[in-house]
Design an enzyme around this catalytic site. Sequence first.
Site: not given
Ligand code: 5RP
Length: 228
Positions: A40, A95, A114, A132
């Site tokens: 994303t 996630d 993060e 999500k």
């Molecule tokens: C990485 C993260 C991402 O924000 C999370 O995995 C979402 O990823 P995506 O946008 O590919 O679904 O926490 O550590």
Amino acid sequence: MTPPQSPGTDPGQIKKQHAARASLAMLRDDMILGVGTGSTVNAFIELLAREGWASRLQGVVSSSEGSSARLHALGTPVLDLNAVPDLPLYIDGADEATRARQLIKGGGAALTREKIIAAAADRFVCIIDDHKLVTTLGRFPLPVEVIPMARSYVARRLAALGGRPVWRQGITTDNGNHILDLHDLSITDPVAMESTINQITGVVTVGLFASRPADLLIVGTPTGVEFI
Ligand code: 5RP
């Protein structure tokens, strides 16, 4: 630099694009921006380039080597958080999220950086697609970053909490650590669970963002966005 990708007709990608595009409205000229990790966020980074923001930002602080490389390729200065006195805005994915804006993060193994950037930022805007959004966190296995020598010990302690820890083999984080993914845990009190897991010796970071939730959730839907 890889050329911007068209969202095509993939429904998941279209929803990510909607959320990423809506977050552009939060940007201001000459700001220092925190940027997260994941597909994303990659859509967001592509939009930064396409909409001319790469040269309008003073710089970015990035949550992973992967995002840093993408941002560097745009020509945007990638700054060390230690050199930044103030971080007004952080944009990242997740996630899983609840309507209380509490999150599970770390699917991309970048959870520690993060969490540091989220803590340092005045405002944390989280961009997700609508699948999500959950009522109770825990459907997505909860990532826990651990010091490698503590992996088995921490796994036993996590199992005692009622979950099923699985070592994400073959993955070393940008900090040189391992990831345990905690399956089958229904997280009814995210703040308490975050605190409990944080206190296990050998845990670097748990991917629960509950005591510091997002300030705004932008949820991409097939037709637009919902702001929570
Ligand atoms: C990485 C993260 C991402 O924000 C999370 O995995 C979402 O990823 P995506 O946008 O590919 O679904 O926490 O550590």
